[in-house]
Design a protein around this motif. Structure first.
Motif, PDB file in Angstrom:
ATOM      1  N   VAL A 181       0.793  -1.397  -0.036  1.00  0.00           N
ATOM      2  CA  VAL A 181       0.020  -0.061  -0.040  1.00  0.00           C
ATOM      3  C   VAL A 181       0.689   1.239   0.175  1.00  0.00           C
ATOM      4  O   VAL A 181       0.568   2.169  -0.808  1.00  0.00           O
ATOM      5  CB  VAL A 181      -0.951   0.057   1.127  1.00  0.00           C
ATOM      6  N   ILE A 182       1.962   1.270   0.801  1.00  0.00           N
ATOM      7  CA  ILE A 182       2.706   2.415   0.737  1.00  0.00           C
ATOM      8  C   ILE A 182       3.530   2.703  -0.492  1.00  0.00           C
ATOM      9  O   ILE A 182       3.605   3.812  -0.718  1.00  0.00           O
ATOM     10  CB  ILE A 182       3.480   2.416   1.943  1.00  0.00           C
ATOM     11  N   SER A 183       4.015   1.656  -0.920  1.00  0.00           N
ATOM     12  CA  SER A 183       4.864   1.482  -2.315  1.00  0.00           C
ATOM     13  C   SER A 183       3.633   2.355  -3.376  1.00  0.00           C
ATOM     14  O   SER A 183       4.180   2.973  -4.076  1.00  0.00           O
ATOM     15  CB  SER A 183       5.249   0.362  -2.695  1.00  0.00           C
ATOM     16  N   ALA A 184       2.645   1.825  -3.258  1.00  0.00           N
ATOM     17  CA  ALA A 184       1.487   2.265  -4.424  1.00  0.00           C
ATOM     18  C   ALA A 184       1.382   3.782  -4.274  1.00  0.00           C
ATOM     19  O   ALA A 184       1.260   4.519  -5.205  1.00  0.00           O
ATOM     20  CB  ALA A 184       0.386   1.627  -4.408  1.00  0.00           C
ATOM     21  N   VAL A 185       1.162   4.041  -3.026  1.00  0.00           N
ATOM     22  CA  VAL A 185       0.570   5.625  -2.773  1.00  0.00           C
ATOM     23  C   VAL A 185       1.981   6.399  -2.914  1.00  0.00           C
ATOM     24  O   VAL A 185       1.897   7.553  -3.647  1.00  0.00           O
ATOM     25  CB  VAL A 185       0.194   5.773  -1.108  1.00  0.00           C
TER      26      VAL A 185
ATOM     27  N   LEU B 258       2.348   9.619  -5.393  1.00  0.00           N
ATOM     28  CA  LEU B 258       2.567  10.992  -4.902  1.00  0.00           C
ATOM     29  C   LEU B 258       3.994  11.318  -5.398  1.00  0.00           C
ATOM     30  O   LEU B 258       4.135  12.703  -5.932  1.00  0.00           O
ATOM     31  CB  LEU B 258       2.579  11.080  -3.294  1.00  0.00           C
ATOM     32  N   ILE B 259       4.915  10.463  -5.593  1.00  0.00           N
ATOM     33  CA  ILE B 259       6.271  11.155  -5.743  1.00  0.00           C
ATOM     34  C   ILE B 259       6.654  10.871  -7.190  1.00  0.00           C
ATOM     35  O   ILE B 259       7.353  11.798  -7.679  1.00  0.00           O
ATOM     36  CB  ILE B 259       7.370  10.183  -4.808  1.00  0.00           C
ATOM     37  N   PHE B 260       6.271   9.699  -7.789  1.00  0.00           N
ATOM     38  CA  PHE B 260       6.927   9.442  -9.085  1.00  0.00           C
ATOM     39  C   PHE B 260       5.731   9.646 -10.136  1.00  0.00           C
ATOM     40  O   PHE B 260       5.901   9.293 -11.260  1.00  0.00           O
ATOM     41  CB  PHE B 260       7.513   8.260  -9.247  1.00  0.00           C
ATOM     42  N   GLY B 261       4.435   9.952  -9.811  1.00  0.00           N
ATOM     43  CA  GLY B 261       3.340  10.136 -10.888  1.00  0.00           C
ATOM     44  C   GLY B 261       2.946   8.932 -11.339  1.00  0.00           C
ATOM     45  O   GLY B 261       2.607   8.845 -12.430  1.00  0.00           O
ATOM     46  N   GLU B 262       3.148   7.712 -10.801  1.00  0.00           N
ATOM     47  CA  GLU B 262       2.549   6.297 -11.250  1.00  0.00           C
ATOM     48  C   GLU B 262       1.433   6.121 -10.968  1.00  0.00           C
ATOM     49  O   GLU B 262       0.826   6.510  -9.791  1.00  0.00           O
ATOM     50  CB  GLU B 262       3.584   5.294 -10.794  1.00  0.00           C
ATOM     51  N   PHE B 263       0.458   5.314 -11.895  1.00  0.00           N
ATOM     52  CA  PHE B 263      -0.387   5.086 -11.669  1.00  0.00           C
ATOM     53  C   PHE B 263      -0.575   3.453 -11.569  1.00  0.00           C
ATOM     54  O   PHE B 263      -0.055   2.839 -12.342  1.00  0.00           O
ATOM     55  CB  PHE B 263      -1.479   5.515 -12.737  1.00  0.00           C
ATOM     56  N   THR B 264      -1.323   3.011 -10.596  1.00  0.00           N
ATOM     57  CA  THR B 264      -1.647   1.731 -10.362  1.00  0.00           C
ATOM     58  C   THR B 264      -3.103   1.380 -10.918  1.00  0.00           C
ATOM     59  O   THR B 264      -3.819   2.043 -10.543  1.00  0.00           O
ATOM     60  CB  THR B 264      -1.696   1.340  -9.058  1.00  0.00           C
ATOM     61  N   SER B 265      -3.269   0.392 -11.753  1.00  0.00           N
ATOM     62  CA  SER B 265      -4.543  -0.217 -12.250  1.00  0.00           C
ATOM     63  C   SER B 265      -5.390  -0.766 -11.254  1.00  0.00           C
ATOM     64  O   SER B 265      -4.895  -1.234 -10.281  1.00  0.00           O
ATOM     65  CB  SER B 265      -4.313  -0.791 -13.349  1.00  0.00           C
TER      66      SER B 265
END
Length: 137
Positions: free
Chosen positions: A87-91, A95-102
């Motif tokens: 969860v923390i890695s996804a968030v 927030l930091i890298f602008g990555e989106f998880t599907s």
């Protein structure tokens, strides 16, 4: 009553250490990713501190995970630590890298956690049965 309070406090300690382990694991991933960003390529002055932070966080992962293992079975500590890390890695990725998880990613993560929880429940039942066995020394 004191035994219930003692067990409750022990479980809280376990959860605390497992969560700390998961936070350290996701932090190590974040620092590792930052140290490898293309903007730092060839500039070791900025890369080395992030790399060192990653190593320190990895040390924290093992320190807290071992403390959690000392208080409970390995599967409970693994579930809590892994869920926290995911969860923390996804968030943080968002927030930091602008990555989106599907939705597929989140579904997969929850299925993995559910699977490990089912294993934990089965192991807990086996432990209770073996502790109730009168043949046990």
């Amino acid at each position: 009553m004191d035994m219930i309070n003692s067990m409750h406090l022990r479980m809280l300690e376990t959860v605390k250490y497992a969560i700390y382990s998961g936070v350290c694991a996701s932090s190590a991933s974040i620092f590792g990713k930052i140290s490898g960003l293309p903007i730092f390529e060839g500039n070791f002055t900025f890369r080395i501190p992030f790399f060192i932070c990653m190593l320190v966080c990895n040390g924290g992962v093992w320190t807290f995970f071992v403390k959690a293992l000392q208080l409970t079975n390995s599967l409970s500590a693994t579930v809590i630590s892994s869920a926290t890390n995911y969860v923390i890695s996804a968030v943080a990725g968002f927030l930091i890298f602008g990555e989106f998880t599907s939705l597929w990613w989140w579904s997969g993560m929850f299925l993995i956690i559910l699977g490990v929880l089912l294993i934990v429940a089965d192991e807990s039942k086996k432990e209770v049965k073996s502790s109730d066995d009168p043949r046990r020394l």
